[in-house]
Design a protein around this motif. Structure first.
Motif, PDB file in Angstrom:
ATOM      1  N   TYR A 141      22.885  65.126  42.959  1.00  0.00           N
ATOM      2  CA  TYR A 141      21.436  65.007  42.807  1.00  0.00           C
ATOM      3  C   TYR A 141      20.848  64.032  43.819  1.00  0.00           C
ATOM      4  O   TYR A 141      19.792  64.293  44.389  1.00  0.00           O
ATOM      5  CB  TYR A 141      21.054  64.547  41.402  1.00  0.00           C
ATOM      6  N   VAL A 142      21.498  62.912  44.028  1.00  0.00           N
ATOM      7  CA  VAL A 142      20.985  61.920  44.971  1.00  0.00           C
ATOM      8  C   VAL A 142      20.930  62.507  46.381  1.00  0.00           C
ATOM      9  O   VAL A 142      19.914  62.383  47.080  1.00  0.00           O
ATOM     10  CB  VAL A 142      21.846  60.629  44.941  1.00  0.00           C
ATOM     11  N   VAL A 143      21.991  63.191  46.785  1.00  0.00           N
ATOM     12  CA  VAL A 143      22.024  63.767  48.136  1.00  0.00           C
ATOM     13  C   VAL A 143      20.994  64.892  48.265  1.00  0.00           C
ATOM     14  O   VAL A 143      20.246  64.956  49.252  1.00  0.00           O
ATOM     15  CB  VAL A 143      23.449  64.274  48.465  1.00  0.00           C
ATOM     16  N   ALA A 144      20.925  65.778  47.278  1.00  0.00           N
ATOM     17  CA  ALA A 144      19.999  66.908  47.349  1.00  0.00           C
ATOM     18  C   ALA A 144      18.545  66.436  47.354  1.00  0.00           C
ATOM     19  O   ALA A 144      17.733  66.906  48.162  1.00  0.00           O
ATOM     20  CB  ALA A 144      20.251  67.854  46.182  1.00  0.00           C
ATOM     21  N   TRP A 145      18.183  65.505  46.464  1.00  0.00           N
ATOM     22  CA  TRP A 145      16.805  65.014  46.421  1.00  0.00           C
ATOM     23  C   TRP A 145      16.470  64.229  47.680  1.00  0.00           C
ATOM     24  O   TRP A 145      15.334  64.282  48.166  1.00  0.00           O
ATOM     25  CB  TRP A 145      16.563  64.161  45.187  1.00  0.00           C
ATOM     26  N   SER A 146      17.428  63.491  48.217  1.00  0.00           N
ATOM     27  CA  SER A 146      17.165  62.754  49.450  1.00  0.00           C
ATOM     28  C   SER A 146      16.856  63.722  50.596  1.00  0.00           C
ATOM     29  O   SER A 146      15.936  63.494  51.382  1.00  0.00           O
ATOM     30  CB  SER A 146      18.363  61.886  49.825  1.00  0.00           C
ATOM     31  N   ALA A 147      17.624  64.801  50.679  1.00  0.00           N
ATOM     32  CA  ALA A 147      17.382  65.800  51.733  1.00  0.00           C
ATOM     33  C   ALA A 147      16.018  66.464  51.539  1.00  0.00           C
ATOM     34  O   ALA A 147      15.267  66.646  52.509  1.00  0.00           O
ATOM     35  CB  ALA A 147      18.492  66.843  51.716  1.00  0.00           C
ATOM     36  N   LEU A 148      15.680  66.821  50.299  1.00  0.00           N
ATOM     37  CA  LEU A 148      14.367  67.439  50.048  1.00  0.00           C
ATOM     38  C   LEU A 148      13.225  66.493  50.368  1.00  0.00           C
ATOM     39  O   LEU A 148      12.216  66.898  50.966  1.00  0.00           O
ATOM     40  CB  LEU A 148      14.277  67.881  48.593  1.00  0.00           C
ATOM     41  N   LEU A 149      13.362  65.247  49.982  1.00  0.00           N
ATOM     42  CA  LEU A 149      12.298  64.283  50.258  1.00  0.00           C
ATOM     43  C   LEU A 149      12.160  64.016  51.755  1.00  0.00           C
ATOM     44  O   LEU A 149      11.052  63.802  52.252  1.00  0.00           O
ATOM     45  CB  LEU A 149      12.551  62.985  49.494  1.00  0.00           C
ATOM     46  N   PHE A 150      13.254  64.056  52.466  1.00  0.00           N
ATOM     47  CA  PHE A 150      13.202  63.885  53.917  1.00  0.00           C
ATOM     48  C   PHE A 150      12.433  65.042  54.555  1.00  0.00           C
ATOM     49  O   PHE A 150      11.613  64.845  55.442  1.00  0.00           O
ATOM     50  CB  PHE A 150      14.607  63.787  54.497  1.00  0.00           C
ATOM     51  N   VAL A 151      12.699  66.245  54.086  1.00  0.00           N
ATOM     52  CA  VAL A 151      11.998  67.411  54.624  1.00  0.00           C
ATOM     53  C   VAL A 151      10.514  67.353  54.259  1.00  0.00           C
ATOM     54  O   VAL A 151       9.648  67.650  55.078  1.00  0.00           O
ATOM     55  CB  VAL A 151      12.644  68.710  54.105  1.00  0.00           C
ATOM     56  N   TRP A 152      10.204  66.983  53.023  1.00  0.00           N
ATOM     57  CA  TRP A 152       8.810  66.962  52.559  1.00  0.00           C
ATOM     58  C   TRP A 152       7.999  65.841  53.192  1.00  0.00           C
ATOM     59  O   TRP A 152       6.879  66.048  53.621  1.00  0.00           O
ATOM     60  CB  TRP A 152       8.740  66.808  51.053  1.00  0.00           C
ATOM     61  N   PHE A 153       8.539  64.640  53.181  1.00  0.00           N
ATOM     62  CA  PHE A 153       7.758  63.487  53.607  1.00  0.00           C
ATOM     63  C   PHE A 153       8.120  62.966  54.991  1.00  0.00           C
ATOM     64  O   PHE A 153       7.430  62.103  55.509  1.00  0.00           O
ATOM     65  CB  PHE A 153       7.924  62.335  52.606  1.00  0.00           C
ATOM     66  N   GLY A 154       9.206  63.405  55.553  1.00  0.00           N
ATOM     67  CA  GLY A 154       9.618  62.901  56.858  1.00  0.00           C
ATOM     68  C   GLY A 154      10.218  61.512  56.738  1.00  0.00           C
ATOM     69  O   GLY A 154      10.679  61.085  55.687  1.00  0.00           O
ATOM     70  N   GLY A 155      10.220  60.789  57.814  1.00  0.00           N
ATOM     71  CA  GLY A 155      10.841  59.474  57.900  1.00  0.00           C
ATOM     72  C   GLY A 155      10.304  58.432  56.939  1.00  0.00           C
ATOM     73  O   GLY A 155      11.078  57.763  56.256  1.00  0.00           O
ATOM     74  N   PRO A 156       8.985  58.218  56.806  1.00  0.00           N
ATOM     75  CA  PRO A 156       8.486  57.169  55.910  1.00  0.00           C
ATOM     76  C   PRO A 156       8.839  57.413  54.442  1.00  0.00           C
ATOM     77  O   PRO A 156       9.145  56.473  53.718  1.00  0.00           O
ATOM     78  CB  PRO A 156       6.966  57.209  56.115  1.00  0.00           C
ATOM     79  N   GLY A 157       8.804  58.661  54.006  1.00  0.00           N
ATOM     80  CA  GLY A 157       9.128  58.961  52.606  1.00  0.00           C
ATOM     81  C   GLY A 157      10.580  58.670  52.287  1.00  0.00           C
ATOM     82  O   GLY A 157      10.897  58.092  51.247  1.00  0.00           O
ATOM     83  N   ILE A 158      11.472  59.041  53.180  1.00  0.00           N
ATOM     84  CA  ILE A 158      12.896  58.809  52.924  1.00  0.00           C
ATOM     85  C   ILE A 158      13.206  57.314  53.016  1.00  0.00           C
ATOM     86  O   ILE A 158      14.058  56.816  52.276  1.00  0.00           O
ATOM     87  CB  ILE A 158      13.786  59.645  53.869  1.00  0.00           C
ATOM     88  N   GLN A 159      12.502  56.582  53.884  1.00  0.00           N
ATOM     89  CA  GLN A 159      12.726  55.148  53.978  1.00  0.00           C
ATOM     90  C   GLN A 159      12.330  54.453  52.682  1.00  0.00           C
ATOM     91  O   GLN A 159      13.022  53.558  52.204  1.00  0.00           O
ATOM     92  CB  GLN A 159      11.938  54.555  55.156  1.00  0.00           C
ATOM     93  N   LEU A 160      11.227  54.904  52.078  1.00  0.00           N
ATOM     94  CA  LEU A 160      10.778  54.347  50.812  1.00  0.00           C
ATOM     95  C   LEU A 160      11.830  54.552  49.718  1.00  0.00           C
ATOM     96  O   LEU A 160      12.184  53.617  48.999  1.00  0.00           O
ATOM     97  CB  LEU A 160       9.454  54.982  50.394  1.00  0.00           C
TER      98      LEU A 160
END
Length: 127
Positions: free
Chosen positions: A99-118
Motif C-alpha cells: 500500500y505504501v509503495v502503490a499510494w506513493s507512486a499514485l501520489l507522485f503521478v497525481w501531484f508531481g514532486g511537491p506532493g510526493i515530498q510532502l
C-alpha cells in the motif's frame, strides 16, 4: 481416519522433536502428550484487519498495517510458542508495504514532486 490428534486442516503436519534445534516464532516446545491447537495472537488478527482496510487511507493505512504487523511479530516471538498467527502478521506487514509503495507512486503521478515530498516527510515522521 478417526485419529483425534491428527493434523487439522490447514496446519502443517510437521511437529518439532526434541533436539531439532531452535524453534521458529509460533512453534511450540515439543512435549510427550499431544497438545491442542495454539491460540491465535490478537495482535496478529488486528494487524491483518487493519491491512485489509488500509488501502482506503493513502499511505497512513499502510503505515498502520506495518506497525501493527511488527507489534504482532514481537508478541508472538515473546510468547515462546504459545501464540500462533505468524502468517497473519507477516501478510499484514507485506500488504502495508504494498500500500505504501502503490499510494506513493499514485501520489507522485497525481501531484508531481511537491506532493510526493510532502508525503515522504510525513512518512519519515511516522515510521
Amino acid at each position: 481416519m478417526s485419529d483425534p490428534h491428527g493434523p487439522e486442516l490447514g496446519r502443517p503436519r510437521y511437529r518439532p522433536q526434541a533436539g531439532d534445534g531452535p524453534l521458529l516464532p509460533g512453534q511450540r516446545q515439543p512435549s510427550g502428550a499431544p497438545e491442542g491447537p495454539e491460540r491465535t495472537s490478537n495482535a496478529a488478527v488486528t494487524a491483518i484487519v487493519i491491512a485489509s482496510v488500509g488501502w482506503i487511507l493513502p499511505i497512513l493505512g499502510g503505515v498502520a498495517a506495518i506497525r501493527r504487523g511488527n507489534a504482532a511479530l514481537r508478541s508472538i516471538e515473546a510468547s515462546g510458542g504459545a501464540l500462533d498467527g505468524l502468517g497473519l502478521a507477516l501478510w499484514a506487514r507485506r500488504l502495508g508495504w504494498i500500500y505504501v509503495v502503490a499510494w506513493s507512486a499514485l501520489l507522485f503521478v497525481w501531484f508531481g514532486g511537491p506532493g510526493i515530498q510532502l508525503f515522504y516527510d510525513l512518512l519519515r515522521r511516522l515510521v
